[in-house]
Design an enzyme around this catalytic site. Structure first.
Site, PDB file in Angstrom:
ATOM      1  CG  HIS A  71      26.773  70.216  -2.975  1.00  0.00           C
ATOM      2  ND1 HIS A  71      26.960  69.379  -1.697  1.00  0.00           N
ATOM      3  CD2 HIS A  71      25.247  69.916  -3.107  1.00  0.00           C
ATOM      4  CE1 HIS A  71      25.965  68.804  -1.225  1.00  0.00           C
ATOM      5  NE2 HIS A  71      24.759  69.344  -2.092  1.00  0.00           N
ATOM      6  CG  ASP A 100      30.025  69.503  -0.482  1.00  0.00           C
ATOM      7  OD1 ASP A 100      29.895  70.639  -0.779  1.00  0.00           O
ATOM      8  OD2 ASP A 100      29.356  68.812  -0.748  1.00  0.00           O
ATOM      9  N   GLY A 171      17.894  68.551  -0.362  1.00  0.00           N
ATOM     10  CA  GLY A 171      17.517  69.874   0.310  1.00  0.00           C
ATOM     11  C   GLY A 171      17.895  69.581   1.825  1.00  0.00           C
ATOM     12  CG  ASN A 172      17.628  66.578   5.011  1.00  0.00           C
ATOM     13  OD1 ASN A 172      17.075  65.765   4.439  1.00  0.00           O
ATOM     14  ND2 ASN A 172      17.563  67.131   6.161  1.00  0.00           N
ATOM     15  CB  SER A 173      22.693  69.578   0.749  1.00  0.00           C
ATOM     16  OG  SER A 173      22.572  68.154   0.030  1.00  0.00           O
TER      17      SER A 173
END
Length: 199
Positions: A71, A100, A171-173
């Site tokens: 994503h 993902d 933002g940790n994604s």
């Protein structure tokens, strides 16, 4: 709140942090957003708004292969990573929407990388989540939170996911979830709605 960030070249960049006391949330107005650790310039935005999405990516070998979330890169026309204050273009080798996850390739030879754990994750296992929440709008220093694996199943009993109680934010994604001995046990994907949950 309008803050100032000082870069290595001592130039000032305005950062506009919006703090909602009612919703207990903080976010960055995207028109003030500096280059985060990982940026995608696209028509679609998963985490950045205004045509940019941002997240975290990490090396899995010394040949320049990185892992992040699907994503984070979805709809991207251009992928860039920032590594030791230099920007490099990255290409997608493989992406899986269901898991993902995405594997990228950049023309970088990193000195260090994260190896995948040979052991399956265990409930109550101590872990660390690393990443760049809010990108460089917060700071360009890697943020690390700690916690445990609270469940070995994810949303709707998804066995491809685990649940952790370490804090993660936008933002940790794509950031790594690491065991105490430094091996990869998972990748940050999403957090529960903080207005409805406690962790």
């Amino acid at each position: 709140i309008l803050a100032q960030e000082i870069d290595a070249d001592v130039t000032l960049k305005p950062i506009k942090l919006i703090i909602s006391l009612n919703n207990k949330t903080i976010y960055v107005d995207q028109k003030y957003w500096p280059k985060p650790n990982y940026v995608c310039k696209s028509n679609n935005s998963s985490e950045g708004g205004s045509g940019n999405s941002s997240g975290t990516a990490f090396f899995v070998n010394n040949r320049g292969n990185l892992v992040t979330n699907h994503h984070v890169i979805e709809g991207c026309k251009e992928l860039n990573i920032s590594y030791f204050d230099k920007e490099y273009k990255a290409n997608v080798l493989h992406s899986d929407k269901n898991l993902d996850l995405a594997v990228l390739k950049a023309d970088v030879r990193p000195k260090d990388y994260i190896s995948v754990s040979k052991n399956p994750p265990k409930k109550l296992q101590n872990i660390f989540a690393a990443g760049y929440p809010l990108g460089k709008g917060l700071s360009d220093d890697l943020k690390i939170t700690s916690g445990i694996i609270s469940s070995i199943k994810g949303f709707k009993d998804n066995v491809n996911e685990i649940q952790i109680d370490a804090a993660i934010n936008s933002g940790n994604s794509g950031g790594p979830i690491i065991s105490e001995d430094g091996y990869l046990v998972g990748v940050s994907v999403a957090g529960l709605d903080k207005s409805k949950t406690e962790s």
